[in-house]
Design an enzyme around this catalytic site. Structure first.
Site, PDB file in Angstrom:
ATOM      1  CD  GLU A 182       4.488   5.669   2.489  1.00  0.00           C
ATOM      2  OE1 GLU A 182       4.944   5.838   1.342  1.00  0.00           O
ATOM      3  OE2 GLU A 182       4.315   4.546   2.976  1.00  0.00           O
ATOM      4  CD  GLU A 287       0.241   0.947   5.715  1.00  0.00           C
ATOM      5  OE1 GLU A 287       1.298   0.450   5.283  1.00  0.00           O
ATOM      6  OE2 GLU A 287      -0.304   1.935   5.200  1.00  0.00           O
TER       7      GLU A 287
HETATM    8  C1  XIL Z   1       1.831  -2.138  -0.229  1.00  0.00           C
HETATM    9  C2  XIL Z   1       0.956  -3.326  -0.595  1.00  0.00           C
HETATM   10  O1  XIL Z   1       0.849  -4.152   0.530  1.00  0.00           O
HETATM   11  C3  XIL Z   1       1.533  -4.073  -1.767  1.00  0.00           C
HETATM   12  O2  XIL Z   1       0.624  -5.098  -2.193  1.00  0.00           O
HETATM   13  C4  XIL Z   1       1.810  -3.117  -2.930  1.00  0.00           C
HETATM   14  O3  XIL Z   1       2.441  -3.824  -3.966  1.00  0.00           O
HETATM   15  C5  XIL Z   1       2.693  -1.966  -2.460  1.00  0.00           C
HETATM   16  O4  XIL Z   1       2.083  -1.314  -1.368  1.00  0.00           O
HETATM   17  N1  XIL Z   1       2.840   1.749   2.943  1.00  0.00           N
HETATM   18  C6  XIL Z   1       1.535   1.856   2.552  1.00  0.00           C
HETATM   19  C7  XIL Z   1       0.881   0.710   1.892  1.00  0.00           C
HETATM   20  O5  XIL Z   1       0.885   2.871   2.854  1.00  0.00           O
HETATM   21  O6  XIL Z   1      -0.070   1.137   0.948  1.00  0.00           O
HETATM   22  C8  XIL Z   1       1.874  -0.211   1.226  1.00  0.00           C
HETATM   23  O7  XIL Z   1       1.174  -1.346   0.742  1.00  0.00           O
HETATM   24  C9  XIL Z   1       2.960  -0.596   2.196  1.00  0.00           C
HETATM   25  C10 XIL Z   1       3.699   0.609   2.693  1.00  0.00           C
END
Ligand code: XIL
Length: 400
Positions: A182, A287
């Site tokens: 990001e 994701e």
């Molecule tokens: C999220 C997790 O799923 C949560 O458990 C945590 O509290 C916050 O982060 N982008 C990413 C992930 O790259 O690491 C994030 O994961 C969601 C958004």
């Protein structure tokens, strides 16, 4: 050899009849054909279970993110489910800076070690998430005890030693690292994170060079959300291509794909898959989840510090998801996986962000305390219609 072929044929026939039955079941809303299919997929005839990882084995890896609860081994059933269904794993939180390296001289390896052991035990494609990110960071990396920003050289050295220790500990056991997460804003600029503010854009390439030195065989990825926004995607690709020309090692781009039922449109996702591949990079869907709840204030994205107040209107399905939306979710997953299959020459992996609905981050983000249904296994770990829609793409293809 012959015996295996025969067994495969039998299994295929069995699955085909189960899927046909399940298809009828979906239309009629009956539970028993679904169970028949579940039993088929669980490997009834003594054959090993054809989970999604196996079904899509010739196309791309199918992954899941392991929560800390799963890693703390409280749920052996869930571990078996992951091992059966998936061929890739990402640690949802266990390798993030604040978890694994909460203070300058404190490392907490327990969950990350469990994660990597899990991948080794089940011979899974194991992804390290993530080395350099602006979130889930101890503030002390950037700011000293008096609230003053640390010196540039200190911040750079901290980044170097973090990557050396983390990627070094698991060298050879991690197949891909999300090296930087990001780094770009939705309107196509460098995110003005502490990293960028302290080190300038070269922090990006520095991180990739370091990761390569520490673990030369791992695939190195840039990962971000909203990669279907052209300005964001194009800026990210321009920067990656620019740095690559200067010698930066990089293999692929992760599209997080925290999507909604109808947005972004399949055509937009396709355009980004094509753009990433045209830049000579592998596509990783890193994701994936499908939010089925009303969008809070039209927010689209995945900046984890975003938070909106809870209201009942924003949480319309606290008990169960209406059948109509169950079907929409299944159709959405089916079209997403159809798209990924169409681009199987570009898409190397599709990872779902979590395993069951019960543990999805989408229950608490961007509004805390909702009941969301974004994944393909329900709260009890049972496959949902969305699961059958995805698996059905392969079983139908194989048996036809
Ligand atoms: C999220 C997790 O799923 C949560 O458990 C945590 O509290 C916050 O982060 N982008 C990413 C992930 O790259 O690491 C994030 O994961 C969601 C958004």
């Amino acid at each position: 050899m012959k015996k295996t072929t025969m067994m495969n044929q039998q299994r295929r026939l069995f699955l085909r009849s189960a899927f046909t039955a399940a298809g009828i079941g979906l239309v009629l809303g009956s539970a028993s054909p679904k169970r028949l299919l579940a039993e088929a997929l669980a490997g009834q005839s003594g054959a090993s279970a054809p989970g999604l990882g196996a079904l899509f084995g010739g196309d791309f890896k199918v992954g899941t993110a392991l929560s800390n609860n799963t890693l703390q081994a409280q749920n052996p059933g869930l571990e078996a489910l992951v091992a059966r269904e998936f061929s890739a794993i990402t640690a949802e939180n266990a390798m993030k800076w604040e978890e694994v390296h909460p203070q300058a001289d404190v490392w907490d390896w327990q969950r990350a070690d469990h994660f990597v052991d899990f991948g080794q035990r089940h011979q899974m494609y194991t992804i390290g998430h993530t080395l350099v990110w602006h979130s889930q960071m101890p503030e002390s990396v950037f700011v000293d005890g008096h609230g003053r920003l640390r010196k540039r050289s200190d911040i750079e050295q901290t980044m170097e030693s973090h990557i050396a220790a983390l990627a070094g500990r698991y060298r050879g056991k991690i197949q891909a690292w999300d090296v930087v997460n990001e780094a770009v804003t939705d309107d196509g600029q460098w995110r003005k994170s502490h990293w960028y503010n302290a080190l300038g854009e070269n922090y990006f390439s520095r991180a990739f060079h370091l990761a390569r030195e520490v673990d030369p065989n791992a695939e190195l990825l840039y990962n971000d959300y909203n990669m279907t926004i052209p300005a964001k995607r194009d800026f990210a690709l321009e920067q990656i291509v620019k740095f690559r020309k200067q010698g930066m090692p990089v293999h692929g781009v992760g599209m997080q794909a925290h999507v909604h039922l109808s947005e972004p449109a399949i055509a937009k996702i396709e355009a980004s898959i094509e753009a990433i591949a045209a830049a000579g990079l592998d596509v990783h869907i890193t994701e994936l989840d499908v939010d089925v709840l009303p969008q809070a204030y039209d927010y689209m994205g995945a900046e984890i510090s975003t938070n909106f107040a809870y209201s009942e209107e924003l949480n319309p399905f606290p008990e169960q998801l209406p059948e109509k939306i169950v079907d929409e979710l299944a159709a959405r997953y089916e079209s997403l996986f159809k798209l990924f299959l169409k681009h199987r020459d570009k898409v190397r992996r599709v990872t779902l962000w979590g395993t069951t609905d019960a543990e999805s981050w989408k229950n608490d983000w961007p509004v805390v305390g909702r009941t969301n249904y974004p994944l393909i296994f329900d709260r009890d770990g049972e496959p949902k219609k969305a699961y059958y829609a995805v698996a059905g793409l392969k079983v139908a293809a194989k048996s036809s």
